[in-house]
Enzyme design. Structure first.
Site, mmCIF file in Angstrom:
data_model
loop_
_atom_site.group_PDB
_atom_site.id
_atom_site.type_symbol
_atom_site.label_atom_id
_atom_site.label_comp_id
_atom_site.label_asym_id
_atom_site.label_seq_id
_atom_site.Cartn_x
_atom_site.Cartn_y
_atom_site.Cartn_z
ATOM 1 N N CYS A 69 -16.731 -13.628 39.453
ATOM 2 C CA CYS A 69 -15.341 -13.489 39.027
ATOM 3 C C CYS A 69 -14.813 -12.177 39.595
ATOM 4 O O CYS A 69 -15.524 -11.487 40.322
ATOM 5 C CB CYS A 69 -15.210 -13.551 37.501
ATOM 6 S SG CYS A 69 -16.245 -12.361 36.629
ATOM 7 N N THR A 70 -13.599 -11.810 39.264
ATOM 8 C CA THR A 70 -12.940 -10.690 39.939
ATOM 9 C C THR A 70 -13.736 -9.387 39.856
ATOM 10 O O THR A 70 -14.182 -8.851 40.866
ATOM 11 C CB THR A 70 -11.530 -10.469 39.351
ATOM 12 O OG1 THR A 70 -10.819 -11.698 39.369
ATOM 13 C CG2 THR A 70 -10.770 -9.429 40.176
#
Length: 304
Positions: A185-186
């Site tokens: 994820c980010t």
């Protein structure tokens, strides 16, 4: 004018009084003139802030005075405080809304029963050793993957993080339960929560990238060794960022299929969906009109 930056960060640690923590963080940010968003729960803190570099350095230094925040990895990127409309500091049941606050367990060392953390170079090493057996599993909302993802990654059918548990329990990923799975994820925070949720549902070999896509992109840019392709969606006015000027454009305009990485807000003020358009199509007002597929009233989540 002083150089401005944006910081993205999170920390999992027991917080006995989230309301008191909220007041401290809000006062600290207001004093330093910072804008952005911070969420606090009994599990920890999740934030992204923009402003003068000197003010952000003071924020980092003073926040680390709290024992549970000393080990936080603050990720720096280009941007300004004006990339955020205001300062928002809130106390919630979850710092990322998976809808499972009682399932997440944390102690002084962080998340209990989470995935194995791999540094970016260890991710590539795992793929080199295990080959196509390794599965990349996107821990973000599905729309984020339209402009960037790991090569051949599985992208769950999720509008928000609330959708992950139902999607995992649908059975569509049961054939992956014995495979090595690398979640991403980010900035890493969503995987901190997703990995124990997956392990609790029978996935046996679960990894997560230490520092998320941000740290992986900083390490490999868009070089030959990079397993990442495209742009990274970010939850502020910028909408996306690239790790180099050689970034591949994998997004396609929803109207004409031209290459693009730019999202635009739906023109309907009651709708918070984003529309992926090229510059030419975005200039036509009818292309920003609300669609039947949009989810009215849904707020784009703040997550890392």
């Amino acid at each position: 004018m002083e150089l401005q930056k944006i910081i993205l960060y999170y920390g999992f640690t027991p917080i006995e009084d989230p309301e008191a923590m909220k007041l401290w963080q809000k006062t600290l940010c207001e004093t330093l003139g910072l804008k952005g968003r911070i969420l606090i729960s009994k599990h920890g803190i999740n934030g992204t802030l923009g402003g003068d570099m000197s003010a952000l350095k003071k924020y980092v230094r003073q926040s680390k005075e709290y024992p549970g925040f000393r080990g936080i990895d603050f990720k720096w990127s280009d941007g300004t405080g004006n990339d955020f409309p205001r300062l928002s500091v809130k106390a919630r049941k979850e710092i990322v809304a998976f809808g499972a606050p009682d399932e997440l367990k944390v102690d002084q060392a962080g998340v209990v029963n989470g995935g194995i953390h791999l540094r970016p170079e260890e991710v590539n090493q795992l793929v080199a050793e295990r080959g196509d057996d390794v599965v990349f599993f996107d821990g973000r909302n599905a729309f984020e993957a339209k402009i960037g993802k790991f090569k051949n990654a599985i992208v769950p059918n999720t509008h928000t993080t609330h959708d992950f548990i139902a999607d995992l329990e649908s059975g569509r990923y049961d054939h992956l339960k014995d495979k090595p799975i690398v979640t991403y994820c980010t900035g890493g925070i969503r995987c901190e929560i997703l990995t124990p949720i997956m392990k609790n549902r029978g996935f046996k070999e679960i990894y997560q990238i230490k520092g998320g896509i941000v740290r992986y992109g900083e390490k490999f840019k868009d070089g030959e060794d990079s397993l990442w392709e495209g742009s990274l969606y970010v939850f502020d006015k910028r909408m996306n960022m690239e790790f180099s000027d050689k970034a591949k454009t994998i997004g396609e305009c929803e109207k004409c299929s031209a290459p693009t990485s730019q999202f635009y807000n739906c023109a309907d003020l009651g709708c918070r969906d984003l529309i992926l358009l090229c510059e030419g199509c975005a200039a036509k007002p009818e292309n920003l009109a609300c669609q039947d597929t949009h989810i009215r009233g849904r707020k784009q989540e703040f997550a890392g």
